[in-house]
Motif scaffolding. Structure first.
Motif, PDB file in Angstrom:
ATOM      1  N   SER A 610      -1.759-100.096  69.114  1.00  0.00           N
ATOM      2  CA  SER A 610      -1.845-101.142  68.102  1.00  0.00           C
ATOM      3  C   SER A 610      -0.458-101.678  67.789  1.00  0.00           C
ATOM      4  N   ASP A 611      -0.446-102.687  66.944  1.00  0.00           N
ATOM      5  CA  ASP A 611       0.833-103.353  66.709  1.00  0.00           C
ATOM      6  C   ASP A 611       1.296-103.212  65.262  1.00  0.00           C
ATOM      7  N   GLY A 612       0.820-102.214  64.597  1.00  0.00           N
ATOM      8  CA  GLY A 612       1.325-102.078  63.233  1.00  0.00           C
ATOM      9  C   GLY A 612       0.289-101.525  62.296  1.00  0.00           C
ATOM     10  N   ARG A 613       0.433-101.860  61.049  1.00  0.00           N
ATOM     11  CA  ARG A 613      -0.421-101.220  60.059  1.00  0.00           C
ATOM     12  C   ARG A 613      -1.841-101.798  60.061  1.00  0.00           C
ATOM     13  N   PRO A 614      -2.802-100.954  59.719  1.00  0.00           N
ATOM     14  CA  PRO A 614      -4.187-101.430  59.640  1.00  0.00           C
ATOM     15  C   PRO A 614      -4.362-102.421  58.503  1.00  0.00           C
ATOM     16  N   GLU A 615      -5.082-103.456  58.744  1.00  0.00           N
ATOM     17  CA  GLU A 615      -5.247-104.488  57.741  1.00  0.00           C
ATOM     18  C   GLU A 615      -6.511-105.266  58.019  1.00  0.00           C
ATOM     19  N   ASP A 616      -7.240-105.567  56.957  1.00  0.00           N
ATOM     20  CA  ASP A 616      -8.429-106.397  57.123  1.00  0.00           C
ATOM     21  C   ASP A 616      -8.387-107.505  56.086  1.00  0.00           C
ATOM     22  N   TYR A 617      -9.341-108.402  56.218  1.00  0.00           N
ATOM     23  CA  TYR A 617      -9.434-109.566  55.356  1.00  0.00           C
ATOM     24  C   TYR A 617      -9.635-109.166  53.892  1.00  0.00           C
ATOM     25  N   ASP A 618     -10.400-108.080  53.709  1.00  0.00           N
ATOM     26  CA  ASP A 618     -10.712-107.681  52.336  1.00  0.00           C
ATOM     27  C   ASP A 618      -9.683-106.682  51.803  1.00  0.00           C
ATOM     28  N   ALA A 619     -10.136-105.724  51.035  1.00  0.00           N
ATOM     29  CA  ALA A 619      -9.207-104.805  50.375  1.00  0.00           C
ATOM     30  C   ALA A 619      -8.630-103.757  51.330  1.00  0.00           C
ATOM     31  N   TYR A 620      -8.985-103.849  52.587  1.00  0.00           N
ATOM     32  CA  TYR A 620      -8.528-102.859  53.561  1.00  0.00           C
ATOM     33  C   TYR A 620      -7.097-103.183  53.958  1.00  0.00           C
ATOM     34  N   LYS A 621      -6.179-102.838  53.121  1.00  0.00           N
ATOM     35  CA  LYS A 621      -4.775-103.039  53.473  1.00  0.00           C
ATOM     36  C   LYS A 621      -3.939-102.030  52.705  1.00  0.00           C
ATOM     37  N   GLY A 622      -2.658-102.008  53.021  1.00  0.00           N
ATOM     38  CA  GLY A 622      -1.749-101.115  52.311  1.00  0.00           C
ATOM     39  C   GLY A 622      -2.199 -99.670  52.409  1.00  0.00           C
ATOM     40  N   THR A 623      -2.041 -98.971  51.313  1.00  0.00           N
ATOM     41  CA  THR A 623      -2.335 -97.541  51.301  1.00  0.00           C
ATOM     42  C   THR A 623      -3.788 -97.264  51.674  1.00  0.00           C
ATOM     43  N   TYR A 624      -4.704 -98.126  51.222  1.00  0.00           N
ATOM     44  CA  TYR A 624      -6.126 -97.892  51.479  1.00  0.00           C
ATOM     45  C   TYR A 624      -6.397 -97.787  52.978  1.00  0.00           C
ATOM     46  N   GLY A 625      -5.906 -98.781  53.716  1.00  0.00           N
ATOM     47  CA  GLY A 625      -6.119 -98.802  55.166  1.00  0.00           C
ATOM     48  C   GLY A 625      -5.444 -97.633  55.854  1.00  0.00           C
ATOM     49  N   ILE A 626      -4.226 -97.324  55.405  1.00  0.00           N
ATOM     50  CA  ILE A 626      -3.485 -96.215  56.013  1.00  0.00           C
ATOM     51  C   ILE A 626      -4.237 -94.905  55.799  1.00  0.00           C
ATOM     52  N   GLU A 627      -4.729 -94.725  54.581  1.00  0.00           N
ATOM     53  CA  GLU A 627      -5.419 -93.472  54.265  1.00  0.00           C
ATOM     54  C   GLU A 627      -6.721 -93.345  55.049  1.00  0.00           C
ATOM     55  N   ASP A 628      -7.452 -94.455  55.186  1.00  0.00           N
ATOM     56  CA  ASP A 628      -8.718 -94.385  55.921  1.00  0.00           C
ATOM     57  C   ASP A 628      -8.451 -94.088  57.397  1.00  0.00           C
TER      58      ASP A 628
END
Lengths: 687, 302
Positions: A610-628
């Motif tokens: 992948s090319d970096g941190r997990p991120e989605d259109y909704d709240a799936y970003k930052g710590t939330y995405g990393i933790e999931d």
């Protein structure tokens, strides 16, 4: 919201710690799936009887035996039936709803007996035509009002008092199915009389009831009291007579006849029908059954359409034909003339269902309708079921495959939160693979040589103490030795050394929009080189990509599955990999883990690029995405899947260590290095 | 003195009990007459081996059975040199013996054998009907009486346990399944000596376990297991216990599944007294179901 908080605090005073947790968890589930409105509504009900449901019930709780009951039902029926708690006991053909706890006896086993009886009745309702009487029977009763695909709900709409008819049918069927169950499961039914008697004692007295209610209640009490037959001469009315007759061998069709007779009589009774609950055995809910049947038909239709679409996208296969001249006139048997649908060289039998779909679509572009007798024998036509099974081995219906998602703030999973849809990558005709191989000509030669050396073939080991065969050289030597008076060696056998590599690797590619340009090109090139190396090595591998937008649309792109050869089609799919939407990594990793767990291999490896941190259109970003993502990787590890994450991120932050820390990872800051590095990483990982 | 018979002289003396389900006997006989090798497929314990014995008896040929395993080498089948008294001595393998004796060679569970082993049967299994013995530089031509038969279980859906096309396309295949209800009950009754009525119940239990195939069980109960259960029942062991020891425990080790199988068996077999017929106050508990209480104490993750 403040009032909601206040109610929660009231509830916390009323419930014990564990019960409160259960209550809150249920509330969260409602919030997740039904939204804030229903959540507020749920939390506002803090009356005693509502909370009671979450108290640790006395007696036997369904959640404790649900799994056992599911297996029990599976054994009886041979199909997959869910067991769930409901306010009343019934089945909609997919789920069997049972009370959330049973506390009738001091003895848990006896309570469990009731669950078993309810489950057995549900099985019988599904197997012996109660809920699914079949089109023929339904058509007989519906007459003019029949439709193409009638169900039991249509039948019940014929009755003026539908609720009453449902209750009467529940009683009639209880009588009939009990007879069947006594025959099929005599061990289970041994105590049925006692149990029914106990229920009978709880029924209201008949006095004071009037009209229709009295009529139905009397029937129900007749069932509970096993008074069929015994008091026949007293209750010499038509209804009782009809009910009594059911205790003998009766088909579901006769049962429906009896329903008609009894209902007609019940309608004559005076007064409104005010239903009393029927706690045992099961209620009948035709509307719920109909809803499920319609949903199933819809899904089936979508699946077939998808399968056909897939068939259309496949390269053409020439229909197999019988060599001419081999069949002579006398040999040929009369095969009835049938219609077939020809798509991409595959022959489909045209049955009623397919015809309906074709009519709906308004024809089939790329498909040809043919008529012929011989065709079926020559090209072995597919039935619709085979087609669906072929195209749909992984996909669960149209809704995608649900996965939980970790919510670190809550410290719990959001259940069935993400929907993963498996899709094919659209193949591209551009000769990307060939071009890459040309560009990296030197590297490829080197790679092949390197990996060829690693390939282990079964080696013949000589001079073993035991083995498959005699090592003649050793024997001759030993013979000479013994004649010469030296002690001969013991190693006289040859043996095959089979160090089979039992290895399956899944490459998971980030196809999010942010990879557009250099990164994706590099990822694709890396794949080509990797595939080249793996083909040399003979390891099993699969290639998938992921992207998506929001939790309901987590796309999982199929490029090469484990059992698929590295074919022209796969190469074209690699070429067709293109940037899509966002990077929701959790569900992709979970689905990949799932695929890997189905593969038989001693070592299972998941390599994400992948090319970096997990991120989605909704709240799936930052710590939330990393933790999931972190959680998903840990889950993979627990399932015996070794993960390795390659990330191409120039500003690889400190989060990387936390997110991938649980597994292994590599950060590549120069994209152009990826194709060179990846094979090296693989070699390091697997040798 | 111990009575030892050579493998190739092993013939079946008395008629083995075999209940034909279709035209398999006729097809086998025709295949034999035309020297076509036979592939028997079907789940474990449904009568493949018994059928072979029956056919060997019927056609009066010696039967040599080889149970294949993943270490079986070509030498194990064809033969090998042994060292004895300072000399090498050739010893025929079972396949060679069968060819020489003109008997039936039955390779049981052929897929278990290594792929390189299965190819040795190829020249024997087509119209050449020869067995090259490489190490001795000999070629053995099979006599017309010789027959090669193999069996495999297509139920194992593993890619590794699949029969190669080049192997399977040499055989005439006969498929075996569990017999229909009444027939199976008849077989169990005949083999065990218990009443057919009880056997019907056993078969009904077996059907329920077969429903669980691939849904927690790898295979359903075979006819062989039912015969075991029936024999236990015939010896006076209660039906539920017989089902547990002969069937459930043989099928799985999974606690939860064992419990569910126990429930299914209990639903089908009436037993003398699981519950006393006292009403609600009674707290009798039974042996088959002492587990609910223990399940209750187990914490349930929420």
């Amino acid at each position: 919201m403040p009032s909601t908080l206040k109610r929660i605090s009231i509830a916390s005073a009323l419930l014990s710690h564990r019960d409160l947790e259960r209550w809150l968890s249920h509330a969260y589930d409602i919030l997740d799936h039904e939204g804030i409105g229903r959540f507020i509504e749920f939390t506002s009900h803090i009356e005693e009887e509502e909370l009671q449901r979450f108290r640790t019930a006395r007696g036997l709780r369904l959640s404790d035996v649900a799994h056992l009951l599911t297996t029990f039902l599976r054994g009886l029926s041979g199909t997959e039936l869910r067991v769930a708690a409901g306010d009343e006991s019934y089945t909609d053909t997919v789920t069997v709803f049972l009370p959330h706890a049973i506390d009738r006896y001091a003895d848990l086993e006896r309570d469990f007996m009731i669950y078993k009886l309810l489950a057995a009745h549900a099985w019988a309702q599904l197997t012996f035509g109660t809920l699914l009487p079949g089109k023929e029977t339904l058509d007989k009763f519906l007459g003019e009002q029949g439709t193409d695909s009638p169900d039991i709900a249509a039948l019940f709409r014929l009755f003026p008092g539908q609720g009453m008819a449902e209750h009467i049918y529940a009683v009639i069927e209880a009588v009939r199915l009990e007879y069947i169950l006594r025959r099929e499961l005599p061990g289970l039914m041994a105590d049925i009389c006692d149990i029914k008697n106990a229920y009978l004692k709880e029924r209201p007295s008949l006095q004071g009831l009037s009209g229709k209610t009295l009529f139905v209640e009397r029937l129900y009490q007749m069932y509970l009291g096993d008074r069929c037959g015994a008091d026949r001469h007293e209750d010499a009315d038509v209804a009782a007579d009809a009910l009594c007759r059911l205790a003998e061998h009766q088909s579901h069709e006769e049962s429906l006849h009896s329903l008609m007779i009894i209902c007609r009589q019940a309608e004559d009774a005076r007064g409104e029908y005010s239903p009393l609950p029927i706690p045992f055995p099961l209620m009948i809910r035709p509307a719920a059954v109909s809803l499920q049947l319609r949903a199933r038909r819809r899904i089936r239709k979508q699946t077939v359409e998808r399968a056909i679409a897939k068939l259309l996208s496949m390269p053409e296969v020439r229909p197999r034909t019988r060599p001419a001249g081999r069949s002579t006139g006398d040999e040929r048997r009369a095969i009835p003339e049938r219609e077939y649908l020809l798509i991409s060289g595959r022959v489909l039998e045209l049955d009623a269902e397919l015809r309906e779909i074709l009519d709906d679509r308004g024809g089939m572009p790329g498909g040809i309708l043919v008529k012929g007798a011989g065709l079926g024998a020559e090209a072995s036509p597919l039935t619709l079921d085979e087609l669906v099974a072929e195209a749909d081995t992984v996909q669960q219906a149209a809704g995608g495959i649900p996965y939980d998602e970790w919510d670190f703030k809550r410290g719990g999973f959001k259940k069935k939160w993400c929907m993963v849809h498996e899709k094919d990558i659209h193949p591209d005709a551009e000769p990307f693979v060939e071009m890459t191989l040309k560009r990296y000509r030197g590297t490829v030669t080197l790679l092949r040589r390197k990996f060829e050396l690693l390939r282990r073939e079964p080696k013949m080991l000589r001079r073993q103490k035991e083995g498959d065969d005699i090592d003649l050289d050793a024997v001759v030597e030993a013979y000479a030795d013994s004649i010469a008076g030296r002690s001969p060696s013991e190693g006289l056998f040859t043996k095959y050394d089979r160090h089979e590599r039992s290895m399956a690797s899944l490459f998971l590619l980030d196809m999010s929009g942010s990879t557009k340009g250099w990164i994706l090109e590099a990822e694709k090139e890396a794949l080509v080189l990797m595939a080249e190396a793996l083909e040399t090595l003979g390891d099993r591998y699969a290639i998938y990509g992921f992207s998506g937008m929001t939790r309901n649309k987590c796309d999982f792109f199929h490029c090469k599955s484990f059992d698929e050869p590295y074919s022209e089609m796969v190469k074209r799919r690699i070429s067709g990999i293109s940037p899509k939407d966002y990077t929701r990594m959790g569900p992709a990793i979970r689905h990949a883990t799932n695929l890997l767990s189905d593969v038989k291999a001693r070592t299972k490896l998941l390599i994400t690029i992948s090319d970096g941190r997990p991120e989605d259109y909704d709240a799936y970003k930052g710590t939330y995405g990393i933790e999931d993502t972190r959680k998903a990787l840990i889950e993979a590890k627990e399932q015996g899947v070794h993960s390795f994450c390659i990330t191409i991120d120039r500003e690889a932050g400190s989060y990387i260590r936390h997110m991938y820390g649980a597994v292994n990872y590599a950060v590549i800051d120069d994209v152009r290095q990826l194709p060179h590095r990846i094979t090296e990483i693989y070699r390091r990982l697997t040798f | 003195m111990q009575h030892v018979i050579k493998t190739e002289e092993f013939t079946i003396g008395s008629e083995p009990y075999y209940q034909p389900l279709g035209r398999e006997v006729e097809i086998f006989e025709t295949a034999y007459a035309n020297r076509i090798p036979v592939l028997l497929k079907g789940p474990t314990g449904c009568g493949k081996t018994r059928f072979m014995q029956y056919m060997a008896w019927k056609l009066r040929r010696p039967l040599i059975t080889v149970s294949c395993h993943d270490d079986l080498t070509a030498a194990d089948l064809v033969g090998r040199y042994l060292v004895a008294g300072g000399e090498t001595v050739w010893l025929d393998g079972p396949l060679t013996r069968a060819v020489k004796a003109g008997g039936f060679c039955y390779l049981d569970e052929i897929v278990e054998a290594r792929k390189d082993t299965t190819v040795v049967i190829h020249p024997l299994a087509d119209d050449r009907r020869i067995l090259p013995i490489e190490k001795r530089g000999e070629i053995l031509a099979a006599p017309p009486e010789f027959l090669l038969a193999v069996s495999y279980n297509p139920g194992y859906q593993s890619v590794l346990k699949d029969l190669k096309q080049s192997t399977r396309q040499r055989f005439l295949a006969i498929s075996f399944t569990y017999p229909p209800r009444e027939t199976e009950a008849g077989i169990v009754s005949h083999e065990s000596g218990i009443s057919e009525e009880l056997c019907l119940k056993l078969v009904s239990f077996a059907e329920k376990t077969r429903n669980l195939k691939d849904r927690g069980l790898i295979e359903g109960a075979s006819t062989r297991l039912l015969i075991h259960a029936a024999k236990l029942m015939g010896a006076g062991i209660s039906s539920r216990e017989a089902c547990r020891h002969a069937v459930s425990e043989a099928l799985t080790d999974d606690e939860e599944m064992l419990r569910a199988l126990g429930e299914l068996a209990a639903s089908i077999f009436c037993c003398r007294a699981t519950f006393s017929t006292r009403s609600s106050s009674g707290t009798t508990s039974s042996g088959t179901f002492g587990s609910i209480s223990s399940m209750m104490t187990r914490s349930v993750p929420y």
